[in-house]
Design an enzyme around this catalytic site. Structure first.
Site, PDB file in Angstrom:
ATOM      1  N   SER A 147       0.838  -1.201   0.000  1.00 14.51           N
ATOM      2  CA  SER A 147       0.000   0.000   0.000  1.00 14.51           C
ATOM      3  C   SER A 147       0.868   1.245   0.000  1.00 14.51           C
ATOM      4  O   SER A 147       1.974   1.247   0.561  1.00 14.51           O
ATOM      5  CB  SER A 147      -0.883   0.009   1.247  1.00 14.51           C
ATOM      6  OG  SER A 147      -1.529   1.250   1.385  1.00 14.51           O
ATOM      7  N   TYR A 185      -1.147  -0.560  10.050  1.00 21.14           N
ATOM      8  CA  TYR A 185      -1.251  -0.961   8.637  1.00 21.14           C
ATOM      9  C   TYR A 185       0.028  -0.562   7.879  1.00 21.14           C
ATOM     10  O   TYR A 185       0.572  -1.352   7.099  1.00 21.14           O
ATOM     11  CB  TYR A 185      -2.483  -0.276   8.062  1.00 21.14           C
ATOM     12  CG  TYR A 185      -2.859  -0.634   6.647  1.00 21.14           C
ATOM     13  CD1 TYR A 185      -3.520  -1.825   6.348  1.00 21.14           C
ATOM     14  CD2 TYR A 185      -2.592   0.253   5.603  1.00 21.14           C
ATOM     15  CE1 TYR A 185      -3.891  -2.127   5.042  1.00 21.14           C
ATOM     16  CE2 TYR A 185      -2.966  -0.041   4.296  1.00 21.14           C
ATOM     17  CZ  TYR A 185      -3.611  -1.235   4.021  1.00 21.14           C
ATOM     18  OH  TYR A 185      -3.985  -1.522   2.729  1.00 21.14           O
TER      19      TYR A 185
HETATM   20  P1  NAP Z   1     -11.494  -6.074   0.721  1.00 20.16           P
HETATM   21  O1  NAP Z   1     -12.402  -5.708  -0.396  1.00 20.16           O
HETATM   22  O2  NAP Z   1     -11.829  -5.715   2.107  1.00 20.16           O
HETATM   23  O3  NAP Z   1     -11.232  -7.673   0.630  1.00 20.16           O
HETATM   24  C1  NAP Z   1     -10.394  -8.269   1.553  1.00 20.16           C
HETATM   25  C2  NAP Z   1     -10.169  -9.710   1.159  1.00 20.16           C
HETATM   26  O4  NAP Z   1      -9.229 -10.285   2.095  1.00 20.16           O
HETATM   27  C3  NAP Z   1     -11.421 -10.560   1.232  1.00 20.16           C
HETATM   28  O5  NAP Z   1     -11.359 -11.538   0.217  1.00 20.16           O
HETATM   29  C4  NAP Z   1     -11.303 -11.216   2.609  1.00 20.16           C
HETATM   30  O6  NAP Z   1     -11.973 -12.486   2.702  1.00 20.16           O
HETATM   31  C5  NAP Z   1      -9.810 -11.442   2.671  1.00 20.16           C
HETATM   32  N1  NAP Z   1      -9.323 -11.626   4.039  1.00 20.16           N
HETATM   33  C6  NAP Z   1      -9.360 -10.740   5.068  1.00 20.16           C
HETATM   34  N2  NAP Z   1      -8.821 -11.304   6.174  1.00 20.16           N
HETATM   35  C7  NAP Z   1      -8.445 -12.556   5.831  1.00 20.16           C
HETATM   36  C8  NAP Z   1      -7.848 -13.640   6.533  1.00 20.16           C
HETATM   37  N3  NAP Z   1      -7.518 -13.538   7.822  1.00 20.16           N
HETATM   38  N4  NAP Z   1      -7.614 -14.801   5.849  1.00 20.16           N
HETATM   39  C9  NAP Z   1      -7.937 -14.925   4.535  1.00 20.16           C
HETATM   40  N5  NAP Z   1      -8.502 -13.930   3.829  1.00 20.16           N
HETATM   41  C10 NAP Z   1      -8.764 -12.770   4.475  1.00 20.16           C
HETATM   42  O7  NAP Z   1     -10.015  -5.477   0.487  1.00 20.16           O
HETATM   43  P2  NAP Z   1      -9.314  -4.911  -0.843  1.00 20.16           P
HETATM   44  O8  NAP Z   1      -9.530  -3.461  -0.868  1.00 20.16           O
HETATM   45  O9  NAP Z   1      -9.659  -5.731  -2.016  1.00 20.16           O
HETATM   46  O10 NAP Z   1      -7.777  -5.132  -0.425  1.00 20.16           O
HETATM   47  C11 NAP Z   1      -6.996  -6.190  -0.934  1.00 20.16           C
HETATM   48  C12 NAP Z   1      -5.544  -5.907  -0.596  1.00 20.16           C
HETATM   49  O11 NAP Z   1      -5.154  -4.653  -1.173  1.00 20.16           O
HETATM   50  C13 NAP Z   1      -5.274  -5.773   0.904  1.00 20.16           C
HETATM   51  O12 NAP Z   1      -4.017  -6.336   1.220  1.00 20.16           O
HETATM   52  C14 NAP Z   1      -5.236  -4.275   1.114  1.00 20.16           C
HETATM   53  O13 NAP Z   1      -4.478  -3.929   2.237  1.00 20.16           O
HETATM   54  C15 NAP Z   1      -4.604  -3.825  -0.174  1.00 20.16           C
HETATM   55  N6  NAP Z   1      -4.852  -2.428  -0.514  1.00 20.16           N
HETATM   56  C16 NAP Z   1      -6.119  -1.984  -0.755  1.00 20.16           C
HETATM   57  C17 NAP Z   1      -6.310  -0.642  -1.085  1.00 20.16           C
HETATM   58  C18 NAP Z   1      -7.655  -0.076  -1.388  1.00 20.16           C
HETATM   59  O14 NAP Z   1      -7.749   1.148  -1.583  1.00 20.16           O
HETATM   60  N7  NAP Z   1      -8.714  -0.847  -1.440  1.00 20.16           N
HETATM   61  C19 NAP Z   1      -5.213   0.216  -1.149  1.00 20.16           C
HETATM   62  C20 NAP Z   1      -3.949  -0.277  -0.899  1.00 20.16           C
HETATM   63  C21 NAP Z   1      -3.775  -1.601  -0.591  1.00 20.16           C
HETATM   64  P3  NAP Z   1     -13.540 -12.567   3.187  1.00 20.16           P
HETATM   65  O15 NAP Z   1     -14.354 -12.111   2.022  1.00 20.16           O
HETATM   66  O16 NAP Z   1     -13.727 -14.006   3.513  1.00 20.16           O
HETATM   67  O17 NAP Z   1     -13.679 -11.653   4.365  1.00 20.16           O
END
Ligand code: NAP
Length: 242
Positions: free
Chosen positions: A140, A153
């Site tokens: 991130s 984070y």
């Molecule tokens: P999201 O929509 O909240 O989805 C999170 C995913 O992670 C879901 O599939 C969830 O599974 C899974 N997860 C959470 N805890 C877990 C665990 N303990 N074991 C296995 N799976 C788990 O998040 P996202 O925005 O797509 O983010 C994905 C990645 O990108 C993350 O690493 C996040 O930090 C990074 N990121 C996101 C952004 C952003 O703006 N969105 C920016 C920078 C980085 P369930 O559906 O079963 O809960």
């Protein structure tokens, strides 16, 4: 058949990555934690588009579960190995550090950073033996430049960057590459509580990114064309200086 494991593939960025890799011909192992309905929907969409894959639920922050599930998969598939790992699963639990609880710190470090170690080491040896593999982690902007309210984070994501750079140096000779993709603001459940109208003014490209914007870069890093790139962090943030 080439196998790719995407953690957190039920929703958001992980879902788009799983779809991209399936479209590129990988058999995709879709990990998720609790949201079975969303994971099944993602798998169904992949199958409907002619892709291949299966669900592989486990909690990435629980080393025993990671070992059990991935160990059982390896036993069921003695002639196959996971050639591409995408460490994508993550959570945020923000708060100013002065008010942050120990649980808030530990949960975020454990789900985002400990998971990198737990999952990656399970898939590493077969990659090294075959001299072929890709480890790609979603970090991130927050881990590169810091973000108030996100000490937990930011620490976790910066930790993955450091670990990835070291691992890239350890295993480069075995032709296994280790890279990070660093999104800025991406439209997913994780950012739905943010004020997008206000925050997009910080983005030179003047919008939040889509999960597909991130998935395209992951697809490239998973492909043979990226073979001379390792130890890198590629930003996908619409031009925010990082
Ligand atoms: P999201 O929509 O909240 O989805 C999170 C995913 O992670 C879901 O599939 C969830 O599974 C899974 N997860 C959470 N805890 C877990 C665990 N303990 N074991 C296995 N799976 C788990 O998040 P996202 O925005 O797509 O983010 C994905 C990645 O990108 C993350 O690493 C996040 O930090 C990074 N990121 C996101 C952004 C952003 O703006 N969105 C920016 C920078 C980085 P369930 O559906 O079963 O809960």
């Amino acid at each position: 058949m080439k196998f790719a494991l995407v953690t957190g593939a039920s929703r958001g960025i992980g879902k788009a990555i799983a779809q991209k890799l399936a479209g590129d011909g990988f058999y995709v192992l879709l990990n998720y934690h609790t949201n079975r309905v969303a994971a099944e929907e993602t798998l169904r969409e992949i199958l409907d588009h002619g892709g291949q894959g299966e669900l592989l639920p486990f909690d990435v922050s629980d080393n025993a579960q990671v070992e059990t599930v991935l160990g059982a998969w390896a036993e069921r598939n003695p002639d196959n190995y996971i050639e591409v790992l995408v460490n994508n699963a993550g959570i945020r639990d923000d708060g100013l550090m002065v008010f942050m609880s120990v649980d808030q710190w530990k949960n975020v470090i454990s789900t985002n950073l400990d998971s990198f170690f737990y999952v990656t080491r399970q898939v590493l040896q077969p990659m090294l033996i075959r001299k072929q593999g890709r480890i790609i982690s979603i970090v991130s902007l927050s881990g590169q430049k810091g973000q108030p309210g996100q000490t937990n984070y930011s620490a976790a994501k910066a930790g993955i960057i450091g670990a990835s750079k070291s691992l890239a140096m350890e295993i480069g000779k075995k032709k296994v590459t280790v890279n990070c993709v660093s999104p800025g603001f991406i439209e997913t459940d994780m950012t739905k509580d943010l004020d997008a109208e206000l925050l997009k003014k910080l983005v030179p490209l003047n919008r939040f990114g889509t999960p597909d914007d991130v998935a395209e870069v992951v697809g490239f890093l998973a492909s043979p064309e990226s073979k001379y790139i390792t130890g890198e962090v590629i930003s996908v943030n619409g031009g925010i200086y990082s």
